[in-house]
Design a protein around this motif. Structure first.
Motif, PDB file in Angstrom:
ATOM      1  N   ARG A  33       0.820  -1.218   0.000  1.00 44.65           N
ATOM      2  CA  ARG A  33       0.000   0.000   0.000  1.00 44.65           C
ATOM      3  C   ARG A  33       0.854   1.269   0.000  1.00 44.65           C
ATOM      4  NH1 ARG A  33      -5.221   0.173   1.274  1.00 44.65           N
ATOM      5  NH2 ARG A  33      -4.835   2.141   2.367  1.00 44.65           N
ATOM      6  N   GLY A  40      -5.486  -1.215  -3.414  1.00 49.02           N
ATOM      7  CA  GLY A  40      -6.629  -2.125  -3.493  1.00 49.02           C
ATOM      8  C   GLY A  40      -6.592  -3.183  -2.406  1.00 49.02           C
ATOM      9  N   HIS A  42      -6.594  -4.029   1.231  1.00 45.76           N
ATOM     10  CA  HIS A  42      -7.061  -3.233   2.373  1.00 45.76           C
ATOM     11  C   HIS A  42      -6.552  -3.783   3.700  1.00 45.76           C
ATOM     12  CE1 HIS A  42     -10.693  -1.769  -0.212  1.00 45.76           C
ATOM     13  NE2 HIS A  42      -9.566  -1.162  -0.507  1.00 45.76           N
ATOM     14  N   GLU A  81      -5.100  -5.643  -7.990  1.00 46.35           N
ATOM     15  CA  GLU A  81      -4.839  -4.832  -9.192  1.00 46.35           C
ATOM     16  C   GLU A  81      -4.306  -5.696 -10.334  1.00 46.35           C
ATOM     17  OE1 GLU A  81      -3.850  -3.984  -6.145  1.00 46.35           O
ATOM     18  OE2 GLU A  81      -4.298  -1.864  -5.762  1.00 46.35           O
ATOM     19  N   GLN A  96     -14.403 -10.957 -10.526  1.00 49.86           N
ATOM     20  CA  GLN A  96     -14.868  -9.566 -10.384  1.00 49.86           C
ATOM     21  C   GLN A  96     -16.194  -9.368 -11.118  1.00 49.86           C
ATOM     22  OE1 GLN A  96     -11.092  -8.038 -11.938  1.00 49.86           O
ATOM     23  NE2 GLN A  96     -10.757  -6.970  -9.994  1.00 49.86           N
ATOM     24  N   PRO A 112     -11.797  -6.780  -2.180  1.00 47.86           N
ATOM     25  CA  PRO A 112     -10.558  -7.307  -2.756  1.00 47.86           C
ATOM     26  C   PRO A 112     -10.096  -8.595  -2.073  1.00 47.86           C
ATOM     27  CG  PRO A 112     -10.415  -4.935  -2.471  1.00 47.86           C
ATOM     28  CD  PRO A 112     -11.665  -5.384  -1.757  1.00 47.86           C
TER      29      PRO A 112
END
Ligand code: FES
Ligand code: FES
Length: 164
Positions: A33, A40, A42, A81, A96, A112
């Motif tokens: 991150r 994406g 978390h 990602e 997705q 995610p």
């Protein structure tokens, strides 16, 4: 900082090689991150409870708050990602797309991690029952309690992937 030392993390993330020096105590999730700006992934708990930080290391799902960045050195990481690279032309990975179709998210915070966990689940078991999906996702928490549609999305994703 006193007591800390730096290590060079050499890691491939979503196909791109990186060599970055970080404090040895840096968690993989913070490396992704804060250093690679791959936000994406978390952080829901930082204590291995929620699964929001799930990524794949050498293709196997891991909770990236449980892994030191240094432990990822020499390995390949896939984050949310990087998943669309597997897409079938619409820019979405079939998992997705299934979340979109089945309304598998509310706030999206857990999504995610759910997607990455389902990716592992379906790699292990391409045709799971609903009970197997629920069991397979028991390490991932949705604070919006949207489990019904998440399970539906997982089952739809399984069907998409079997047809692919
Ligand atoms: Fe890693 Fe919750 S942030 S399991
Ligand atoms: Fe909000 Fe799961 S959709 S936490």
């Amino acid at each position: 900082m006193a007591g800390s030392r730096d290590v060079t993390v050499e890691v491939t993330v979503n196909g791109a090689p990186h060599a970055i020096e970080v404090p040895a105590r840096t968690l993989l999730v913070h490396f992704l991150r804060d250093r690679l700006r791959l936000t994406g992934t978390h952080v829901g708990c930082d204590t291995t409870q929620c699964g929001a930080c799930t990524v794949a290391m050498d293709g196997v799902a891991v909770k990236s708050c449980t892994v030191l960045a240094a432990q990822a050195s020499g390995h390949e990481i896939t984050t949310i990602e990087g998943l669309a690279a597997d897409d079938s032309g619409d820019g979405l990975h079939p998992i997705q797309r299934a979340f979109q179709e089945e309304h598998g998210l509310q706030c999206g915070y857990c999504t995610p991690g759910m997607v990455m966990a389902i990716r592992q689940l379906l790699a292990d078991n391409p045709d799971p029952t609903e009970a197997e999906v629920r069991h397979g996702l028991n390490g991932n928490i949705c604070r919006c309690t949207g489990y019904q549609n998440i399970v539906a999305a997982a089952l739809a994703a399984a069907a998409h992937l079997r047809e692919a």
